[in-house]
Design a protein around this motif. Structure first.
Motif, PDB file in Angstrom:
ATOM      1  N   MET A  37      63.235  31.600  22.439  1.00 53.26           N
ATOM      2  CA  MET A  37      63.276  31.955  23.867  1.00 53.26           C
ATOM      3  C   MET A  37      61.852  32.237  24.322  1.00 53.26           C
ATOM      4  O   MET A  37      60.953  32.432  23.517  1.00 53.26           O
ATOM      5  N   VAL A  38      61.689  32.246  25.638  1.00 49.45           N
ATOM      6  CA  VAL A  38      60.339  32.416  26.178  1.00 49.45           C
ATOM      7  C   VAL A  38      60.317  33.573  27.174  1.00 49.45           C
ATOM      8  O   VAL A  38      61.291  33.815  27.881  1.00 49.45           O
ATOM      9  N   ASN A  39      59.212  34.310  27.175  1.00 49.38           N
ATOM     10  CA  ASN A  39      58.981  35.300  28.223  1.00 49.38           C
ATOM     11  C   ASN A  39      58.054  34.700  29.277  1.00 49.38           C
ATOM     12  O   ASN A  39      56.928  34.318  28.962  1.00 49.38           O
ATOM     13  N   TYR A  40      58.549  34.634  30.502  1.00 49.64           N
ATOM     14  CA  TYR A  40      57.642  34.368  31.624  1.00 49.64           C
ATOM     15  C   TYR A  40      57.303  35.719  32.229  1.00 49.64           C
ATOM     16  O   TYR A  40      58.149  36.630  32.239  1.00 49.64           O
ATOM     17  N   VAL A  41      56.084  35.862  32.706  1.00 46.28           N
ATOM     18  CA  VAL A  41      55.698  37.139  33.315  1.00 46.28           C
ATOM     19  C   VAL A  41      55.289  36.909  34.765  1.00 46.28           C
ATOM     20  O   VAL A  41      54.575  35.944  35.074  1.00 46.28           O
ATOM     21  N   TYR A  42      55.804  37.767  35.628  1.00 44.88           N
ATOM     22  CA  TYR A  42      55.381  37.771  37.035  1.00 44.88           C
ATOM     23  C   TYR A  42      54.354  38.879  37.218  1.00 44.88           C
ATOM     24  O   TYR A  42      54.701  40.055  37.165  1.00 44.88           O
ATOM     25  N   ARG A  43      53.101  38.496  37.404  1.00 43.70           N
ATOM     26  CA  ARG A  43      52.081  39.510  37.697  1.00 43.70           C
ATOM     27  C   ARG A  43      51.925  39.578  39.211  1.00 43.70           C
ATOM     28  O   ARG A  43      51.471  38.610  39.830  1.00 43.70           O
ATOM     29  N   LEU A  44      52.292  40.741  39.773  1.00 48.02           N
ATOM     30  CA  LEU A  44      52.325  40.860  41.230  1.00 48.02           C
ATOM     31  C   LEU A  44      51.068  40.334  41.892  1.00 48.02           C
ATOM     32  O   LEU A  44      51.110  39.633  42.897  1.00 48.02           O
ATOM     33  N   GLU A  45      49.907  40.689  41.280  1.00 48.56           N
ATOM     34  CA  GLU A  45      48.650  40.331  41.942  1.00 48.56           C
ATOM     35  C   GLU A  45      48.367  38.833  41.874  1.00 48.56           C
ATOM     36  O   GLU A  45      47.519  38.324  42.603  1.00 48.56           O
ATOM     37  N   ASN A  46      49.095  38.100  41.012  1.00 52.03           N
ATOM     38  CA  ASN A  46      48.795  36.673  40.863  1.00 52.03           C
ATOM     39  C   ASN A  46      49.911  35.737  41.312  1.00 52.03           C
ATOM     40  O   ASN A  46      49.729  34.523  41.313  1.00 52.03           O
ATOM     41  N   ILE A  47      51.062  36.289  41.644  1.00 49.72           N
ATOM     42  CA  ILE A  47      52.222  35.437  41.933  1.00 49.72           C
ATOM     43  C   ILE A  47      51.884  34.324  42.913  1.00 49.72           C
ATOM     44  O   ILE A  47      52.151  33.149  42.674  1.00 49.72           O
ATOM     45  N   GLU A  48      51.273  34.702  44.027  1.00 49.14           N
ATOM     46  CA  GLU A  48      51.073  33.698  45.063  1.00 49.14           C
ATOM     47  C   GLU A  48      50.032  32.669  44.668  1.00 49.14           C
ATOM     48  O   GLU A  48      50.200  31.471  44.903  1.00 49.14           O
ATOM     49  N   GLU A  49      48.978  33.167  44.026  1.00 45.09           N
ATOM     50  CA  GLU A  49      47.911  32.247  43.591  1.00 45.09           C
ATOM     51  C   GLU A  49      48.457  31.256  42.561  1.00 45.09           C
ATOM     52  O   GLU A  49      48.193  30.056  42.625  1.00 45.09           O
ATOM     53  N   TYR A  50      49.252  31.758  41.602  1.00 44.24           N
ATOM     54  CA  TYR A  50      49.799  30.888  40.564  1.00 44.24           C
ATOM     55  C   TYR A  50      50.782  29.879  41.157  1.00 44.24           C
ATOM     56  O   TYR A  50      50.781  28.692  40.795  1.00 44.24           O
ATOM     57  N   ALA A  51      51.651  30.357  42.053  1.00 43.15           N
ATOM     58  CA  ALA A  51      52.618  29.443  42.679  1.00 43.15           C
ATOM     59  C   ALA A  51      51.863  28.337  43.410  1.00 43.15           C
ATOM     60  O   ALA A  51      52.208  27.159  43.338  1.00 43.15           O
ATOM     61  N   GLN A  52      50.808  28.747  44.081  1.00 53.14           N
ATOM     62  CA  GLN A  52      49.994  27.813  44.855  1.00 53.14           C
ATOM     63  C   GLN A  52      49.358  26.744  43.968  1.00 53.14           C
ATOM     64  O   GLN A  52      49.431  25.547  44.256  1.00 53.14           O
ATOM     65  N   SER A  53      48.735  27.171  42.860  1.00 56.68           N
ATOM     66  CA  SER A  53      48.031  26.187  42.045  1.00 56.68           C
ATOM     67  C   SER A  53      49.016  25.310  41.277  1.00 56.68           C
ATOM     68  O   SER A  53      48.779  24.134  41.062  1.00 56.68           O
ATOM     69  N   TYR A  54      50.159  25.886  40.889  1.00 56.77           N
ATOM     70  CA  TYR A  54      51.179  25.055  40.248  1.00 56.77           C
ATOM     71  C   TYR A  54      51.710  24.034  41.238  1.00 56.77           C
ATOM     72  O   TYR A  54      51.886  22.853  40.924  1.00 56.77           O
ATOM     73  N   PHE A  55      51.935  24.484  42.469  1.00 57.17           N
ATOM     74  CA  PHE A  55      52.461  23.600  43.497  1.00 57.17           C
ATOM     75  C   PHE A  55      51.498  22.457  43.796  1.00 57.17           C
ATOM     76  O   PHE A  55      51.883  21.296  43.889  1.00 57.17           O
ATOM     77  N   SER A  56      50.221  22.792  43.926  1.00 54.37           N
ATOM     78  CA  SER A  56      49.298  21.749  44.373  1.00 54.37           C
ATOM     79  C   SER A  56      48.776  20.882  43.234  1.00 54.37           C
ATOM     80  O   SER A  56      48.555  19.688  43.423  1.00 54.37           O
ATOM     81  N   SER A  57      48.568  21.452  42.035  1.00 61.07           N
ATOM     82  CA  SER A  57      47.987  20.623  40.974  1.00 61.07           C
ATOM     83  C   SER A  57      48.825  20.592  39.707  1.00 61.07           C
ATOM     84  O   SER A  57      48.447  19.939  38.734  1.00 61.07           O
ATOM     85  N   GLY A  58      49.945  21.303  39.680  1.00 59.83           N
ATOM     86  CA  GLY A  58      50.777  21.323  38.475  1.00 59.83           C
ATOM     87  C   GLY A  58      50.184  22.177  37.369  1.00 59.83           C
ATOM     88  O   GLY A  58      50.657  22.135  36.229  1.00 59.83           O
ATOM     89  N   HIS A  59      49.160  22.975  37.699  1.00 59.73           N
ATOM     90  CA  HIS A  59      48.524  23.788  36.674  1.00 59.73           C
ATOM     91  C   HIS A  59      49.483  24.870  36.178  1.00 59.73           C
ATOM     92  O   HIS A  59      50.071  25.607  36.956  1.00 59.73           O
ATOM     93  N   ILE A  60      49.639  24.955  34.837  1.00 60.88           N
ATOM     94  CA  ILE A  60      50.529  25.939  34.240  1.00 60.88           C
ATOM     95  C   ILE A  60      49.711  27.090  33.671  1.00 60.88           C
ATOM     96  O   ILE A  60      48.906  26.897  32.763  1.00 60.88           O
ATOM     97  N   HIS A  61      49.880  28.273  34.224  1.00 64.80           N
ATOM     98  CA  HIS A  61      49.171  29.435  33.707  1.00 64.80           C
ATOM     99  C   HIS A  61      49.890  29.948  32.470  1.00 64.80           C
ATOM    100  O   HIS A  61      51.112  30.034  32.453  1.00 64.80           O
ATOM    101  N   ALA A  62      49.121  30.284  31.445  1.00 66.58           N
ATOM    102  CA  ALA A  62      49.731  30.755  30.197  1.00 66.58           C
ATOM    103  C   ALA A  62      48.820  31.783  29.555  1.00 66.58           C
ATOM    104  O   ALA A  62      47.605  31.807  29.794  1.00 66.58           O
ATOM    105  N   SER A  63      49.410  32.632  28.728  1.00 66.38           N
ATOM    106  CA  SER A  63      48.626  33.656  28.025  1.00 66.38           C
ATOM    107  C   SER A  63      47.763  32.987  26.956  1.00 66.38           C
ATOM    108  O   SER A  63      48.052  31.875  26.505  1.00 66.38           O
ATOM    109  N   ASP A  64      46.712  33.693  26.516  1.00 64.67           N
ATOM    110  CA  ASP A  64      45.878  33.169  25.426  1.00 64.67           C
ATOM    111  C   ASP A  64      46.718  32.962  24.177  1.00 64.67           C
ATOM    112  O   ASP A  64      46.559  31.993  23.449  1.00 64.67           O
ATOM    113  N   GLU A  65      47.633  33.920  23.956  1.00 61.44           N
ATOM    114  CA  GLU A  65      48.451  33.885  22.754  1.00 61.44           C
ATOM    115  C   GLU A  65      49.205  32.566  22.608  1.00 61.44           C
ATOM    116  O   GLU A  65      49.192  31.937  21.545  1.00 61.44           O
TER     117      GLU A  65
END
Lengths: 469, 469
Positions: free
Chosen positions: A425-453
Motif C-alpha cells: 500500500m502507499v501513503n500519499y501526503v497532503y501538505r497544506l502549504e503545497n497542495i495547490e502548487e503540486y496540483a498545478q504542476s501535476y496538471f500542467s506538466s504531469g510532474h509527480i512529487h515524491a519523497s526522497d525515500e
C-alpha cells in the motif's frame, strides 16, 4: 414514455416525467437499451439548422479573416446573435429532457441510474451516438453536482440506519464486515464524512473514512484493528483510509477532490494539533501492469537470446526488470517454488499461482520484497498514460495536490490486497502549504512529487539500463 | 486580478480566486465597470477558431444536404467530434472563470454580486458585449441554482437573528415595520418558507410568506393586522401574501415557481384540511399602464373631435376607455375635483394629483370604483406583451399555473398600493388539479384562465367598441 422526450418545445407536465421514470424502471435491460439508443439517435441535434446558421455566420464574417474591432458594436451584435443561436442549435434535443428531469423531484437520482445503464451498454458495445449522449449527460451531471451544491455531512452512529446502510453497502475499499466494524469506523479516533445533495436526501454521493493516529499508518490492519484507539488529543495525523463513491452513474465526475479539501479544512479547524494529512491507499493497477510487463519483457529476453541483435523484428532491446542480484536470488529459489527460463518468468509464475501461495512462504517473501517494492515505486512514479500517472488512485490523489510519500510492504494481506498490489500500500501526503502548487504542476506538466525515500527506489535505475543476460 | 481571468488553460490556484474577489470588492464602481468590460471583450470567444471548425464541419457534411443515415457510424463520429469542438469554441473564455468561481468557497455569492453590478451597468448603457456576458452568467447561475440544489427551509422565530435580519431587509412587498411584526409573520397562523443554497448559508435566496385563513383574504390589512389569528385547525386557505427575492443578481431566474409548488405540497401534506391555495398580490403595473392609456386615448379623442374621420393621420379610431354611464358620472364630478375636456383627462388628472387626494373622498371613490375595477380586470386579462400578461406579477403566477380569481377594491391603502394599482389587489388561485394544465396552456398559447366573476368585468366590452363621442 416517448411523450416525455418528444415534448421538447413546451413545458412538460410533471406527471409525464413521473410516468417516464416509472416506466423506465419497469422495463427490461434490453428495452432500456433500445429506448436509450432511440433517445441518442432520434433526439440528437438538427444538423440542417446547424448548417443554416453556419452559413449565416460565414456571411457576417464575410471575407475578413479577423474578428470585428471593439468599436463595431453592430457587427458584434450580429456575431453574438448567431453565436447564441448556433450554441443553441448544437444542443441535442435530449438535453432538454435531462434538464427537465433534473428539476423534477427524484429526477437527479433517476438520471444517475440512467447514466449507469448507459455506461454498462457502452462498455459492451462502442455505439458513437450513445457515447455522445453519455458525454452530454456526464457534463450536465457534473454541473448540477458542483461542489457548491453539495453539503458536507459528518456521518455518525446517530445517523439514520437508512443512511448508514448505504455506507456498509458502498464501502468499496475495505468492506465493512458487521455492525461492530461500522460502529468502530464512526466512533472515537475515527471520522466519516459524506457529500449530500439536497435532491438525493439520505444518501451520500461519496464518503471518506478518516483515522486519527499518532503516526502515518503503514498497514491497513493497524487502522482497521487497533483496539483501543488512542485519545484524539494525542493524534498528529489524520489518515484517509477509504474513499468510496456510491453512484456508478457518476463515474468520471471528481467529487472526491473537493471532499478531501473540505475535510482537511474542517479537521484542521476542529483539531489544530493535527498536522499531517495522509492516505493509506491501494495501488489497484500495480500487479496487472507488472504481469503484462513481465510477460512481454520475458518474451523479449528470450527473443534477444535466440536472435542476433541486428534482427529487424522491430523490438527494441528487451529490459530485464530486475537488478542482477535480484535476478540471481530469484533464479536461486526457482527450483523449489516455480519454474522459468529467467527471473521474470519465474516471478510471473509465482504471482499467478493459485491462492497467492508465494505470500505464505517467508523465504519467498524475503526474496521478492526488494524487487516488488522497487518496481512498485517505478510503477507509481514513472508509468504514465497521456502524461498522467497510470494508476487510477495515484492519479486521483496527485491531481488533488498530494505527493507520494512511502510504500509499505505487506500492508494489506487480504486476498484483494495481494491480488491487486502484492499486498503493498502507499501513503500519499497532503501538505497544506503545497497542495495547490503540486496540483498545478501535476496538471500542467504531469510532474509527480515524491519523497526522497521513495525516489531512492527508482533513481539507481537511471544509469544505462542493463540488457537481458 | 487579471491573473484569475487569464489563467484559463490551467488549474487556478484558490488564492488567486480569493485575491480576485477581494480585489473586486475593494475597487470603485467605475473600476468594476472597466474590469467587467475588459472581461466581456478581451475574454470572449476565439472567432478565428470558430471559423476554422465551421469549415471542417462543412467539409464533413460535403455536398449532401441531409444528415448522415443511422448506419454511417464513421461519418457520425466525425460530426460528433467537430460538434463537440465547435460547442467548446463557442464558449467565451470568461465562462471558465465563472465555473471556477462557482466551485470556490464564497464564489457563488460573489457571482451574484458581480451580476448585480453588470445589470446596473447595462441598465444605464447598452453595451452588447456586456449584455452577452450577462446572458452567459445568467444561464450559468440558473443551472447552478437549479431547484434540485435548493433546500426548502421553514423559517421560524427560532432561526438565527442573522437569517431573520435578511427577511426584514428583503421583504419587498409589505415592509416589516418592527420585531413584533416579524414575530407575528412567523407565529401561529402564519408560515414563512425560504430556499437556501448550500453555498450561500444562512441567507434565503427567495422567501414566501403564508397566512392560514378561513377564507381568501380581500385586503392586505386583514392579513397583516388580524389579531388574534384563527386556530390553524380551522383554516381552509393558505394565502401567499408576499414573495421576495433577496439577490438582485438573480433577476430573471425563476426560483419562485418551484418554491410555490414545493410549499403547496408541504402545506397540503401537513394540513390536509387546507383546500385553497391563493395569493393576495399587488398589481404593480396597473396605474402606469392606465395613465399612459388615458393620456394617449384622451389625445386621440380630441383629435377625432377636431378632424374628419377620413383623415389620414394614421390614428385608428380612438377608444373611450369608459362606458357611457361612467363617462357621465366622471364628468359630473369634474367641476368640483379636477378639470378635463373628457372623462379620461379628468381621470388622468385625478390619478396624478399629489398625495393621492382622490382616495380620501368618499364621493370620488364611489364614482371611480366601477371604472377602475373594470379597467383593472381588462389590464390583467387582456393586456399582453409578446403573448404574455403585461403585468409582471400576473405573468409570474400565470406561468406557474395559477388562475385570476378576484380583484379587490381598496385592498391595499398604503401609499405604494394606491400609487401602483389605485389600492386594488388581486387573488390568484392555484387549483392543484389544474396547475399543470393551466401552466401548459398559458405557456403555449398565452391563454389566461380566470374566474367567471372577474371575466364578467371585461366581457361586455366584447360588443363592437364604442368610438369617442
Amino acid at each position: 414514455m416517448s411523450s416525455a422526450i418528444s415534448m421538447n418545445k413546451t413545458e412538460v407536465i410533471d406527471s409525464v416525467l413521473n410516468d417516464f421514470s416509472e416506466g423506465y424502471f419497469s422495463i427490461s435491460y434490453e428495452n432500456r437499451r433500445r429506448l436509450l439508443l432511440e433517445l441518442a439517435k432520434e433526439y440528437d441535434l438538427d444538423r440542417t439548422q446547424v448548417r443554416e446558421l453556419i452559413k449565416q455566420y460565414l456571411g457576417v464574417s464575410g471575407e475578413e479573416a479577423q474578428s470585428p474591432g471593439p468599436e463595431d458594436e453592430g457587427v458584434l451584435a450580429s456575431f453574438y446573435r448567431i453565436e447564441r443561436n448556433l450554441r443553441h442549435a448544437l444542443k441535442p434535443k435530449y438535453e432538454a429532457l435531462f434538464e427537465r428531469l433534473n428539476m423534477h423531484p427524484g429526477g437527479l437520482k433517476f438520471l444517475t441510474i440512467l447514466r449507469a445503464d448507459i455506461l454498462s451498454i457502452i462498455a459492451e458495445e462502442n455505439i458513437v451516438s450513445l457515447r455522445a449522449l453519455d458525454s452530454h449527460l456526464k457534463e450536465k451531471l457534473g454541473t448540477w453536482l458542483s461542489p457548491a451544491a453539495l453539503e458536507l455531512h459528518h456521518i455518525t452512529w446517530d445517523d439514520p440506519a437508512s443512511l448508514l446502510e448505504k455506507i456498509v453497502a458502498y464501502e468499496a475499499v475495505h468492506p465493512i464486515s458487521n455492525l461492530l466494524d461500522l460502529k468502530r469506523r464512526l466512533g472515537v479516533g475515527r471520522r466519516c464524512f459524506g457529500y449530500l445533495h439536497p435532491a438525493i436526501p439520505g444518501e451520500p454521493l461519496i464518503f471518506i473514512e478518516v483515522a486519527l493516529l499518532k503516526n502515518v499508518a503503514e498497514t491497513i490492519q493497524e487502522v482497521l484493528w487497533d483496539d483501543p484507539p488512542i485519545p484524539e488529543s494525542e493524534a498528529n495525523c489524520a489518515l484517509f483510509y477509504s474513499i468510496s463513491s456510491t453512484q456508478p452513474g457518476l463515474a468520471g465526475i471528481n467529487l472526491g477532490k473537493f471532499l478531501i479539501k473540505r475535510v482537511i479544512t474542517l479537521v484542521k479547524r476542529d483539531m489544530p494539533h493535527i498536522s499531517i494529512f495522509a492516505t493509506l491507499s491501494p495501488i489497484p493497477g500495480y500487479i496487472q501492469w507488472l504481469l503484462s510487463k513481465l510477460a512481454s519483457q520475458s518474451n523479449l529476453a528470450e527473443d534477444d537470446k535466440s536472435q542476433s541483435s541486428a534482427d529487424t523484428s522491430g523490438s527494441t532491446f528487451g529490459e530485464n526488470l530486475f537488478e542482477p542480484e535480484e535476478e540471481k536470488a530469484i533464479m536461486d529459489i526457482s527450483e523449489e517454488f516455480a519454474a522459468g527460463k529467467n527471473g521474470m518468468e519465474v516471478m510471473l509464475n509465482l504471482l499467478t499461482s493459485t491462492n497467492q501461495e508465494w505470500s505464505k512462504s517467508a523465504e519467498l517473501l524475503s526474496v521478492l520484497k526488494t524487487p516488488l517494492l522497487r518496481l512498485c515505486a517505478r510503477y507509481l512514479l514513472q508509468e504514465k498514460k497521456r502524461g498522467k500517472a497510470l494508476d487510477s488512485v495515484a492519479n486521483f490523489h496527485l491531481q488533488n495536490g498530494a505527493m507520494v510519500e512511502r510504500i509499505n510492504w505487506m500492508a494489506n494481506k487480504s486476498e484483494k490486497g495481494l491480488h491487486q498490489s502484492a499486498g503493498i500500500m502507499v501513503n500519499y501526503v497532503y501538505r497544506l502549504e503545497n497542495i495547490e502548487e503540486y496540483a498545478q504542476s501535476y496538471f500542467s506538466s504531469g510532474h509527480i512529487h515524491a519523497s526522497d525515500e521513495i525516489r531512492r527506489f527508482v533513481e539507481p535505475l537511471k544509469k544505462p539500463e542493463a540488457t537481458a543476460n
